[in-house]
Design a protein around this motif. Structure first.
Motif, PDB file in Angstrom:
ATOM      1  N   LEU A  72     117.464  12.605  52.695  1.00  0.00           N
ATOM      2  CA  LEU A  72     117.018  13.924  53.146  1.00  0.00           C
ATOM      3  C   LEU A  72     118.183  14.822  53.526  1.00  0.00           C
ATOM      4  O   LEU A  72     117.973  15.923  54.039  1.00  0.00           O
ATOM      5  CB  LEU A  72     116.071  13.762  54.350  1.00  0.00           C
ATOM      6  N   GLU A 118     120.172  14.443  55.946  1.00  0.00           N
ATOM      7  CA  GLU A 118     120.173  14.590  57.398  1.00  0.00           C
ATOM      8  C   GLU A 118     121.612  14.652  57.906  1.00  0.00           C
ATOM      9  O   GLU A 118     122.400  13.735  57.683  1.00  0.00           O
ATOM     10  CB  GLU A 118     119.435  13.412  58.037  1.00  0.00           C
ATOM     11  N   LYS A 173     111.963   6.695  64.039  1.00  0.00           N
ATOM     12  CA  LYS A 173     111.902   7.932  63.279  1.00  0.00           C
ATOM     13  C   LYS A 173     110.777   7.873  62.252  1.00  0.00           C
ATOM     14  O   LYS A 173     110.589   6.856  61.573  1.00  0.00           O
ATOM     15  CB  LYS A 173     113.217   8.182  62.548  1.00  0.00           C
ATOM     16  N   VAL A 174     110.041   8.961  62.147  1.00  0.00           N
ATOM     17  CA  VAL A 174     109.062   9.137  61.076  1.00  0.00           C
ATOM     18  C   VAL A 174     109.540  10.319  60.244  1.00  0.00           C
ATOM     19  O   VAL A 174     109.436  11.470  60.661  1.00  0.00           O
ATOM     20  CB  VAL A 174     107.647   9.398  61.629  1.00  0.00           C
ATOM     21  N   TRP A 175     110.116  10.025  59.061  1.00  0.00           N
ATOM     22  CA  TRP A 175     110.715  11.064  58.232  1.00  0.00           C
ATOM     23  C   TRP A 175     109.670  11.711  57.323  1.00  0.00           C
ATOM     24  O   TRP A 175     108.734  11.070  56.860  1.00  0.00           O
ATOM     25  CB  TRP A 175     111.815  10.477  57.354  1.00  0.00           C
ATOM     26  N   ASP A 176     109.856  12.989  57.081  1.00  0.00           N
ATOM     27  CA  ASP A 176     109.091  13.690  56.048  1.00  0.00           C
ATOM     28  C   ASP A 176     109.876  13.533  54.752  1.00  0.00           C
ATOM     29  O   ASP A 176     110.842  14.255  54.501  1.00  0.00           O
ATOM     30  CB  ASP A 176     108.941  15.171  56.410  1.00  0.00           C
ATOM     31  N   TRP A 177     109.475  12.584  53.912  1.00  0.00           N
ATOM     32  CA  TRP A 177     110.256  12.261  52.726  1.00  0.00           C
ATOM     33  C   TRP A 177     110.187  13.338  51.653  1.00  0.00           C
ATOM     34  O   TRP A 177     110.915  13.277  50.659  1.00  0.00           O
ATOM     35  CB  TRP A 177     109.828  10.909  52.163  1.00  0.00           C
ATOM     36  N   ASP A 178     109.323  14.335  51.840  1.00  0.00           N
ATOM     37  CA  ASP A 178     109.248  15.460  50.900  1.00  0.00           C
ATOM     38  C   ASP A 178     109.923  16.706  51.467  1.00  0.00           C
ATOM     39  O   ASP A 178     109.733  17.810  50.958  1.00  0.00           O
ATOM     40  CB  ASP A 178     107.785  15.771  50.568  1.00  0.00           C
ATOM     41  N   ARG A 179     110.693  16.534  52.512  1.00  0.00           N
ATOM     42  CA  ARG A 179     111.369  17.665  53.141  1.00  0.00           C
ATOM     43  C   ARG A 179     112.208  18.441  52.127  1.00  0.00           C
ATOM     44  O   ARG A 179     112.844  17.850  51.253  1.00  0.00           O
ATOM     45  CB  ARG A 179     112.252  17.150  54.278  1.00  0.00           C
ATOM     46  N   ASN A 234     115.762  17.609  49.757  1.00  0.00           N
ATOM     47  CA  ASN A 234     116.032  16.170  49.653  1.00  0.00           C
ATOM     48  C   ASN A 234     116.641  15.829  48.290  1.00  0.00           C
ATOM     49  O   ASN A 234     116.529  16.598  47.322  1.00  0.00           O
ATOM     50  CB  ASN A 234     114.754  15.366  49.901  1.00  0.00           C
ATOM     51  N   ARG A 258     116.039  12.667  46.841  1.00  0.00           N
ATOM     52  CA  ARG A 258     115.378  11.417  46.465  1.00  0.00           C
ATOM     53  C   ARG A 258     115.389  11.201  44.962  1.00  0.00           C
ATOM     54  O   ARG A 258     115.670  10.109  44.472  1.00  0.00           O
ATOM     55  CB  ARG A 258     113.940  11.421  46.979  1.00  0.00           C
TER      56      ARG A 258
END
Length: 242
Positions: A86, A88, A107-113, A116, A118
């Motif tokens: 992400l 970060e 931590k709870v990540w928003d993987w579609d932030r 990113n 990915r």
């Protein structure tokens, strides 16, 4: 190095703090040639729960992509710590430490932030899976470029059935171009006829005729070429037209 000699099969390295061309060339020549390569296999971590390097703090999305390519192709083993995908980069002021490290909370990540990388990491991992040259550790060879911001290196399988050339713009802020030079015999390419250079990152294909080539990399688009070199007779025409 002492831990490697004691029997650990993978070792942490100082890759995190090697950012410039001369640093990377010198350090990885040491790691991948005897005597060090005879007992130590370096694992390249881009970041860790303890370490958010200044380069990543300041370089934005292009910088994360640069470090991902370097880690995934300079060594046969690499790692990323959660949040790298992400980009970060929030740090404790004045320190190489995450401001919101998972050392202290869950931590709870928003993987579609937005922003990113990915898909970029998935593509790099697929390239690694598909190409045996990148499975090897001590087959790394560095080559010349006319620009100190452009790092060039290659990997081949022992039988030279798989040949990979990597070109990386180490500057996350500026576009750079250069001439690169590599001995085509290192990759078992013909001296008297064209061969295919397939950029596995962009998908583009070129036909080169020697080991002296012009490259240009804009970090806002792509910071690296991961090029698969093949003799013309090895090229699948179906692949080209697809």
């Amino acid at each position: 190095k002492w831990l490697a000699k004691a029997g650990f099969s993978q070792s942490y390295t100082y890759f995190t703090w090697r950012n410039f061309k001369h640093e990377l060339t010198e350090y990885f020549t040491e790691l991948t040639t005897p005597p060090v390569s005879e007992y130590m296999r370096g694992n390249l971590f881009t970041n860790t729960p303890d370490i958010l390097p200044v380069f990543l703090q300041e370089s934005g999305r292009p910088g994360f992509k640069i470090r991902a390519v370097l880690a995934a192709t300079l060594s046969s083993v690499y790692g990323i710590y959660s949040g790298f995908e992400l980009c970060e980069a929030a740090a404790v002021p004045g320190k190489e430490e995450y401001a919101n490290s998972e050392k202290y909370d869950f931590k709870v990540w928003d993987w579609d932030r937005a922003g990113n990388i990915r898909a970029d990491i998935a593509r790099i991992n697929q390239i690694r899976k598909d190409h045996p040259a990148l499975h090897e550790y001590d087959n790394l060879r560095f080559y010349w470029s006319d620009n100190d911001n452009i790092l060039v290196y290659g990997k081949q399988t022992p039988d030279k059935s798989d040949n990979i050339l990597v070109v990386v713009n180490l500057d996350p802020f500026q576009t750079h171009d250069t001439m690169i030079y590599f001995p085509i015999e290192d990759f078992d390419m013909p001296a008297d006829q064209p061969y295919e250079a397939h950029d596995l990152v962009s998908g583009e294909r070129y036909f080169w005729t020697n080991g002296s080539q012009y490259v240009r990399l804009d970090p806002a688009i792509e910071s690296a070429h991961i090029i698969h070199l093949r003799r013309w007779e090895q090229v699948d025409y179906v692949d080209i037209y697809q």
